[in-house]
Design an enzyme around this catalytic site. Structure first.
Site: not given
Ligand code: NAD
Length: 485
Positions: A226, A260
């Site tokens: 997602e 998002c």
């Molecule tokens: P992110 O991708 O930075 O982090 C999400 C999760 O991944 C966190 O739990 C984090 O600890 C983990 N993570 C981060 N870097 C990682 C790595 N290198 N390896 C493994 N795990 C890792 O996202 P965010 O900043 O928390 O959220 C923002 C993003 O999420 C935006 O792009 C937004 O559009 C998207 N989002 C999508 C939805 C949806 O339902 N489609 C909902 C909310 C947010």
């Protein structure tokens, strides 16, 4: 309530890796007990989760306020309400979803019967982001539990108060071999991704989504991703401008644009651009206050989650302005308070960073169009967005845009509600995601549709296929297979 005093980056504590490995092993054993649970047992668990979330609502509200000063009402709508709604919808339909479905059998398999069983995938991992820490942890968890899985949940490290309450609520409701919360940041996530889960449900950025998918490939683990993207709002001159301005101003300001499915940019018809901007400005003042100071003091506007995200969004604004963009409304930023007000930008040059990456903050660049094809061509020249909002009172325009673009989900004449209807699949397409969640779509994502064919014990037709090939009946049967079935 805790107030953010300095723009430091608080993070949740890391769960020790040994504890994660130990729990994963226990879940591998326990998954078969979970597999055998009936609809009644699963519904009882979900009801307990529902009642616990409802009872502990004040803690959830306090935690999320402490994390990024989100208002109680917004938390009730977008975190608690959405999670409880998902549970109630699942409880209502779970028996039907779990039912083994009989399907037809062709004449060539005469005498046999065929069915599809929904079986849990096994041990699943849910990795969630910080922007809706509760809803985006609980909603997939509800689907995973409904499908009969064991689950490890890894909330975002950037909302530590929320992460602690999620952990506490799930510890109250479940034994660790059923549901376990692994807190922490990237290193914890990486340790989890080493493990051979049966399914990974990831919500976050497309960049990390690629890392998750690559890690999953090592074990051929299925994934739901997602992700995010640049979701456009298209305004046709026939649209109800007042309504369009109100709904866009609201969804862009909610969660400080850190959503998002937030409107990422506006494509407004040239003829109504000025009227639309004036209406947006008026709505923002009605909702949040007459001037920047009043808006900063509004209890209904939350903060950027941390100093790093503040700096990223502020640099998008500075870059656009440095390259020639004009601030049509807003523009006030206070770093010490992690506050950026909802800001409208016009005349933004194509080389500005804000056109290249997902804004994920309260900035809204506006571009104009005169011919509808300019809209569809612009959207199609970029990665598929997660959401699209189309304001128009002309069916021809609505159908044209729907038919000539592709993306995860659309709301026509509003911003956001396609997310809230559990009867609709929610998710992206390619760069904005893989797979769907909510309602039956979430249940299916965490299930394997297992096909079962029960052969007749009397005279199975497959006997006529056995070598040595030949014989009159086999020949007729073969002809039938080739010609008609
Ligand atoms: P992110 O991708 O930075 O982090 C999400 C999760 O991944 C966190 O739990 C984090 O600890 C983990 N993570 C981060 N870097 C990682 C790595 N290198 N390896 C493994 N795990 C890792 O996202 P965010 O900043 O928390 O959220 C923002 C993003 O999420 C935006 O792009 C937004 O559009 C998207 N989002 C999508 C939805 C949806 O339902 N489609 C909902 C909310 C947010």
């Amino acid at each position: 309530m805790t107030k953010i005093a300095t723009p430091s980056i608080p993070t949740a504590p890391d769960t020790p890796v040994e504890q994660i490995h130990d729990t994963f092993e226990k879940q591998l054993v326990h998954q078969y007990t979970m597999r055998r649970t009936t609809a009644k047992q699963r519904i009882a668990r979900l009801q307990q989760l529902h009642d616990t979330i409802y009872r502990r609502r004040p803690e959830i509200e306090r935690a999320i306020y402490a994390d990024f000063r989100k208002s109680k009402t917004e938390t009730d709508i977008s975190e608690v309400g959405v999670s409880l709604g998902e549970i109630r919808h699942t409880i209502k339909h779970l028996k039907t979803w779990m039912r083994t479905q009989s399907v037809g059998t062709p004449l060539t398999l005469f005498g046999s019967s065929s069915e599809i069983m929904q079986e849990p995938k096994g041990v699943c991992l849910i990795i969630s982001p910080w922007n809706f820490p509760f809803n985006l942890s609980f909603a997939p968890l509800v689907s995973a539990l409904a499908a009969g899985n064991c689950v490890i949940v890894k909330p975002s490290e950037y909302t530590p108060n929320s992460s602690a309450v999620i952990k506490s609520i799930l510890e109250e409701c479940f034994a660790p071999e059923e549901v376990f919360v692994a807190e922490g940041g990237v290193s914890v996530s990486q340790a989890l991704l080493e493990l051979p889960f049966n399914h990974i449900f990831f919500t976050g950025s497309p960049a990390v989504g690629k890392i998750v998918m690559a890690a999953a490939a090592k074990h051929l683990t299925s994934v739901t991703l997602e992700l995010g993207g640049k979701s456009p709002v298209v305004i046709d001159p026939s649209a109800g401008l007042d309504h369009a301005a109100a709904q866009t101003a609201w969804l862009k300001s909610m969660n400080a644009g850190q959503i998002c499915i937030a409107p990422d940019y506006i494509m407004v018809h040239e003829s109504v651009k000025d009227a639309f901007i004036a209406k947006m400005a008026a709505k923002l003042e009605t909702f949040y206050g007459k001037d920047a100071a009043a808006r900063q003091a509004s209890p209904d506007l939350c903060r950027l989650v941390n100093a790093r995200h503040f700096a990223r969004v502020k640099s998008l604004l500075d870059d656009a302005v440095a390259k020639g963009a004009t601030i049509a409304y807003g523009g006030f930023c206070d770093e010490a308070d992690l506050f950026i007000e909802t800001t409208l930008l016009v005349n933004v040059p194509e080389n500005a960073e804000i056109w290249q990456e997902e804004v994920f903050g309260p900035l809204l660049p506006i571009r104009t169009w005169t011919e509808l094809d300019e809209v569809t061509e612009y959207i199609n020249a970029r990665p598929k967005p997660l959401a699209m909002y189309l304001f128009s009172h002309r069916n021809r325009v609505i159908e044209h845009v729907l038919t000539n673009t592709r993306n995860g989900g659309v709301t026509v004449n509003d911003c956001g509600p396609h997310f809230y209807n559990c009867e609709l699949p929610f998710g992206g397409s390619n760069n904005s995601g893989i797979g769907k969640c909510h309602g039956i779509y979430g249940f299916q994502e965490f299930s394997n549709a297992r096909s079962v064919l029960r052969q007749t014990r009397l005279m199975p037709t497959s006997r006529f296929m056995l070598p040595p090939y030949g014989g009159k009946l086999a020949e007729i049967l073969l002809k039938g297979i080739v010609r008609w079935f």
